[in-house]
Write a protein that holds these residues in place. Structure first.
Motif: not given
Length: 521
Positions: A1-10, A48-52, A78-86, A116-119
């Motif tokens: 079992m891998y540990q994932i941390l999700i950081a988002d203010d929404e 943690y293993d993964i930061l999203l 680390i994986i970034f997700f964002s609404g800004y395509d900058d 899947s790729s990260v795991l």
């Protein structure tokens, strides 16, 4: 079992990610943070293993969070997700070695491929670490093998330039565990042959490494805090009781005296080995008391060792030691609270066969009749009486033989058996029995059918063969152990007798043992 941390203010975005992780049944345990500052606090408490993480967040944004993570936890993915395509964001993500950049709103299929790729990367990393650990353990074990065989540490450093040799300076005491050979032969299945060392690690004490030296011997090397000898004895005794329960085979152990340098490990090992070879039998304890054995003759030996001793007593016509060894054997079982009657009967019929082989001339006893009597007796004392009846006849025959000219030959052979590793010559042997060298040589050939030099070579080659098969000694050490000063001459002599050099002989027998599946415990 891998540990994932999700950081988002929404919160809604975090719920979507949690939903997708559950939907695709990824093997992850999820922790949520409502902003970058909260994520940093969580990272101080847990790995943690993964930061999203989202990029735009209050207090501490995703880029600053990722910079902190990369500095403190360089292996975290680390994986970034964002609404800004900058492009600037993408460029910074690349500089931080972010594994992916996902745009909001999240596409479920793209998200599934990314996770899947990260795991897969995490799994490959774990497998690589496991392979590296196995390689390192193998190298360390091999180094310890070499140290036990008195190889120079400086030479080993040159052979293993990438290995950190500090570990060999951590050990301060060892315990040698001897697995007793089943007198009837091993009855374990092929599945059991890997018991040592594959299934041993969960059982060994803390602050302890182990080496599987051979199918019957295993070495525990203690490091860390130093304790009183009783502590090591307690740890080792607990382990061997578990082994007895799990593998159904008796075993015993000896604890060495403390040492401070790796150069002292060979002496500590040999000391423990000697104490096991000659150890006293204790009815309730599987531990050999090395301090009690020093300077003291053993009162009881292992059955196979006793039988070999009896066989040699008969061969050398040594009535005194024959009586002593038979007494030891029966005293051992007379003081035992419980024993297998089947085993005792088998043991005594084996002894009977050896004794009858020592009687010269017409046999006064029938092996079949005596064996049938042994298997019909219900008391050990009855079996002992029968054995002693035959033994007394054998010893009487020996004493008569000592009055004849054959006695001189027996004395010479006895001297050769005990001094085969020393310089032997005809003149020296003749002095032992007060005969002229020429007369002794002639009489020896008449009695044995071979010359003295050939007999000496045979004894030495037999001992060399035994050392090659049952120890890890180097060829050069075996050469000296059996009385040869020149290794080339020793190898040539061995080749003449066994059709192979010592090294090839050892390799061939190891290959044969591996092929029959009957070697390692």
């Amino acid at each position: 079992m891998y540990q994932i941390l999700i950081a988002d203010d929404e919160k809604q975005e975090r719920q979507v990610i949690r939903f997708l992780l559950d939907k695709y049944q990824f093997p992850v345990q999820i922790t949520e943070a409502s902003n970058g500052s909260e994520a940093l606090k969580l990272l101080e408490k847990k790995a943690y293993d993964i930061l999203l993480t989202d990029i735009k967040m209050p207090f501490v944004d995703g880029l600053v969070l990722a910079e902190n993570v990369r500095e403190r936890f360089p292996d975290m993915l680390i994986i970034f997700f964002s609404g800004y395509d900058d492009f600037d964001y993408v460029k910074q993500a690349l500089s931080l070695h972010v594994v992916n950049y996902i745009l909001k709103p999240i596409n479920p299929e793209e998200f599934a491929r990314t996770i899947s790729s990260v795991l897969a990367q995490l799994k490959e990393r774990e497998e690589q670490r496991t392979r590296q650990k196995i390689t390192q353990d193998f190298a360390q074990n091999h180094v310890l093998y070499q140290i036990i065989n008195r190889s120079c540490i400086d030479s080993l450093r040159q052979q293993y330039p990438h290995l950190d040799f500090r570990f060999v300076y951590n050990y301060h005491r060892l315990a040698l565990i001897q697995m007793e050979k089943d007198f009837f032969g091993s009855s374990h299945s092929e599945e059991d042959t890997g018991f040592f060392p594959l299934n041993l690690k969960p059982l060994i004490p803390q602050d302890c490494d182990f080496i599987n030296l051979n199918p019957a011997q295993n070495l525990l090397l203690f490091f860390g805090a130093k304790h009183h000898r009783d502590w090591y004895a307690k740890q080792t005794e607990s382990l061997i009781r578990q082994l007895q329960k799990l593998c159904g085979m008796d075993c015993c152990a000896a604890i060495s005296e403390p040492f401070s340098r790796p150069e002292e490990i060979p002496d500590a090992y040999e000391e423990a080995e000697r104490s096991l070879a000659d150890r006293l039998f204790f009815r309730k304890s599987p531990m050999a008391d090395m301090t009690a054995l020093k300077g003291e003759a053993p009162s009881s030996l292992e059955d196979d060792t006793l039988l070999k001793g009896i066989e040699k007593d008969i061969q050398l016509k040594d009535a005194c030691h024959l009586r002593q060894h038979i007494t030891m054997l029966f005293e051992k079982y007379e003081t035992s609270a419980s024993y297998s009657r089947i085993y005792i009967r088998f043991l005594c019929t084996s002894l009977l066969k050896l004794l009858l082989g020592g009687l010269e001339g017409e046999l006064l006893f029938s092996f079949d009749q005596l064996a049938e009597r042994i298997y019909s007796f219900q008391q050990l004392s009855e079996i002992a009486d029968t054995i002693w009846e035959v033994a007394e006849a054998v010893m009487a025959s020996m004493e008569q033989g000592q009055q004849s000219s054959k006695h001189a030959i027996h004395l010479v052979k006895q001297y050769i058996y005990r001094h085969f590793n020393e310089d032997l010559c005809l003149d020296l042997l003749a002095e032992q029995v007060y005969l002229s060298p020429r007369y002794l040589s002639t009489m020896f050939i008449q009695e044995t059918g071979c010359g003295i030099n050939k007999f000496i070579k045979s004894v030495r080659m037999d001992r060399a063969c035994d050392l090659l098969l049952h120890t890890n000694m180097k060829i050069t050490d075996i050469c000296r152990q059996v009385g040869y000063s020149n290794v080339s001459y020793f190898c040539k002599s061995f080749l003449e007798d066994y059709g192979a050099t010592p090294e090839k002989f050892r390799q061939r027998r190891e290959a044969e043992d591996a092929g029959t599946g009957g070697a390692a415990l």
